[in-house]
Design an enzyme around this catalytic site. Structure first.
Site, PDB file in Angstrom:
ATOM      1  N   ARG A 173       0.835  -1.192   0.000  1.00 31.21           N
ATOM      2  CA  ARG A 173       0.000   0.000   0.000  1.00 31.21           C
ATOM      3  C   ARG A 173       0.878   1.254   0.000  1.00 31.21           C
ATOM      4  NH1 ARG A 173      -2.175  -3.650   3.334  1.00 31.21           N
ATOM      5  NH2 ARG A 173      -1.205  -2.748   5.174  1.00 31.21           N
ATOM      6  N   ARG A 177       0.592  10.549  -2.889  1.00 32.23           N
ATOM      7  CA  ARG A 177      -0.526  11.485  -2.877  1.00 32.23           C
ATOM      8  C   ARG A 177      -0.290  12.618  -3.867  1.00 32.23           C
ATOM      9  NH1 ARG A 177      -0.547  11.648   3.605  1.00 32.23           N
ATOM     10  NH2 ARG A 177      -1.467   9.588   3.983  1.00 32.23           N
ATOM     11  N   ARG A 249      14.100  -8.459  13.121  1.00 28.83           N
ATOM     12  CA  ARG A 249      15.007  -7.324  13.155  1.00 28.83           C
ATOM     13  C   ARG A 249      14.888  -6.688  14.534  1.00 28.83           C
ATOM     14  NH1 ARG A 249      18.882  -7.041   9.643  1.00 28.83           N
ATOM     15  NH2 ARG A 249      18.836  -4.761   9.494  1.00 28.83           N
ATOM     16  N   ARG A 279      16.801   6.699  11.102  1.00 25.69           N
ATOM     17  CA  ARG A 279      16.055   7.920  11.397  1.00 25.69           C
ATOM     18  C   ARG A 279      16.506   8.496  12.734  1.00 25.69           C
ATOM     19  NH1 ARG A 279       9.876   5.702  12.728  1.00 25.69           N
ATOM     20  NH2 ARG A 279      10.432   4.300  14.435  1.00 25.69           N
ATOM     21  N   GLU A 300      18.384   5.891  15.428  1.00 29.80           N
ATOM     22  CA  GLU A 300      17.834   4.534  15.397  1.00 29.80           C
ATOM     23  C   GLU A 300      18.592   3.693  14.362  1.00 29.80           C
ATOM     24  OE1 GLU A 300      13.461   2.881  14.302  1.00 29.80           O
ATOM     25  OE2 GLU A 300      13.540   4.439  15.855  1.00 29.80           O
ATOM     26  N   TYR A 348       3.602  -8.514  12.470  1.00 25.69           N
ATOM     27  CA  TYR A 348       3.715  -7.099  12.785  1.00 25.69           C
ATOM     28  C   TYR A 348       2.314  -6.554  13.006  1.00 25.69           C
ATOM     29  CZ  TYR A 348       4.672  -2.163  12.647  1.00 25.69           C
ATOM     30  OH  TYR A 348       4.742  -0.846  12.988  1.00 25.69           O
ATOM     31  N   ASP A 350      -0.008  -3.117  14.356  1.00 29.69           N
ATOM     32  CA  ASP A 350      -0.169  -1.776  14.901  1.00 29.69           C
ATOM     33  C   ASP A 350      -0.912  -1.864  16.231  1.00 29.69           C
ATOM     34  OD1 ASP A 350       1.130  -0.321  12.909  1.00 29.69           O
ATOM     35  OD2 ASP A 350      -0.662  -0.226  11.659  1.00 29.69           O
TER      36      ASP A 350
END
Length: 382
Positions: A173, A177, A249, A279, A300, A348, A350
């Site tokens: 996905r 935009r 990971r 990041r 990170e 994984y 959310d």
């Protein structure tokens, strides 16, 4: 009195399942190997700066699930928060996900939305039919220049391998935009708990039928003292890694403090492969309703997870899928245990999905308890 229920892990899965069971009249005992509750979404105030730190990396709550949104707000007021991610590539700062501003800035153009859409389509690789790999997916939808600038190097660092070796599903996905909308998420509800995730989890766990024991490791022989076990630890760890270790990971964080504002945003990605970290997160920006002079930041780094490391992201490539199938088969022969959550199902998840699955699992198990039926090893298929 019936035996109490044991929950292994005081993260979101364990807390929500425990609270649902407790409210249904069950006595619940929760253990966790760590010295704190809330799992990887644990937050704590930095003493020097007063900043609320996301100790295991940033956790941003976003969902379209009305009930889950009401559930978390029942236990903690959620403050408005919009995740606006920036990325540094070849010495320039861009906004993510790729949007009209990113496209115009990167290509030094002033496209209107329809012009940008046509231009990006002209950049894509028409020879790719159904994308199989991460690289295929990116080249098909944004073309080589944007792929190499924003995705290739970052992905190599994040996953430790070439994007050509990763499945397309990781980028299925891909958000592009053709407007100036730079909100990283498109969910209806987005926010941050006013006093941090750990306080929210503490309130979820605040019930007379719940007892908590920290710094306690689970061993399978513990199960005999309880009517049922909900296990949110690593699936392979439950079996003492007898068939081998599932691949993960892990993340290393290099913390540093700064007088003032270090980067002007909460998350700055570094897309170039020659920058070792993926990041930098600046934690005071995760609580924009607060004001702090000093700043707490994390660099990170992503790497392969070793036996003594904290597992973060399941890899789920072909080798892990085969090993996962073996552990799932073994788990189905276990009596009196249900595997839940990110680690227990090797997926994984959310935070909102974790809470939704925990609510559904608890409710189906409460019905099974009432009807005297056995509980499944997995309420959600791994």
């Amino acid at each position: 009195m019936p035996k109490p229920v044991l929950i292994v892990g005081a993260g979101l899965s364990g807390a929500v399942i425990g609270r649902e069971l407790a409210e249904a009249g069950h006595v619940v005992h929760i253990i966790d190997r760590r010295s704190h509750i809330a799992g990887n979404c644990h937050t704590a105030r930095d003493e020097a700066s007063g900043v609320m730190v996301h100790v295991y990396g940033p956790h941003i709550f976003h969902t379209n699930d009305d009930e889950v949104w009401r559930y978390v707000n029942r236990h903690m007021t959620f403050m408005p928060y919009v995740n606006r991610v920036k990325t540094t590539s070849a010495g320039q700062v861009y906004s993510l996900p790729v949007n009209l501003h990113t496209i115009n800035q990167f290509f030094d153009r002033t496209f209107r939305p329809d012009e940008a859409r046509d231009f990006i389509q002209s950049q894509s690789d028409p020879s790719i039919g159904e994308p199989v790999t991460f690289e295929d997916q990116a080249l098909k939808f944004v073309g080589r220049e944007l792929y190499e600038a924003f995705f290739e190097g970052y992905t190599r660092k994040q996953w430790g391998c070439s994007p050509a070796d990763l499945p397309a599903s990781i980028l299925k996905r891909l958000p592009v935009r053709f407007s100036y909308d730079d909100n990283y998420f498109s969910h209806l509800y987005q926010g941050m708990p006013e006093h941090g995730y750990t306080e929210m989890v503490a309130r979820i766990l605040s019930h007379d039928n719940i007892s908590i024991e920290l710094e306690r490791n689970f061993v399978r022989s513990d199960a005999g003292d309880f009517s049922h076990v909900f296990y949110s630890g690593p699936l392979d760890g439950y079996f003492d890694y007898e068939l081998g270790r599932l691949g993960y990971r892990t993340l290393d964080f290099e913390e540093f403090q700064y007088d003032g504002d270090y980067q002007g945003c909460a998350v700055m990605n570094y897309a170039d492969a020659d920058v070792r970290y993926t990041r930098v997160t600046e934690h005071k920006h995760f609580s924009p309703w607060e004001s702090h002079e000093r700043s707490v930041c994390y660099r990170e780094y992503s790497r392969a997870c070793g036996p003594d490391d904290e597992p973060y992201y399941p890899i789920r490539l072909s080798g892990e899928q085969a090993l996962l199938a073996q552990y799932v088969a073994r788990a189905r022969f276990e009596q009196g245990v249900t595997f839940v959550g990110r680690l227990g199902t090797y997926r994984y998840l959310d935070m909102d999905v974790t809470i939704r699955e925990a609510l559904d699992t608890a409710r189906s198990c409460i019905r099974a308890f009432a009807d005297g039926l056995p509980l499944p090893a997995f309420n959600i298929e791994p």
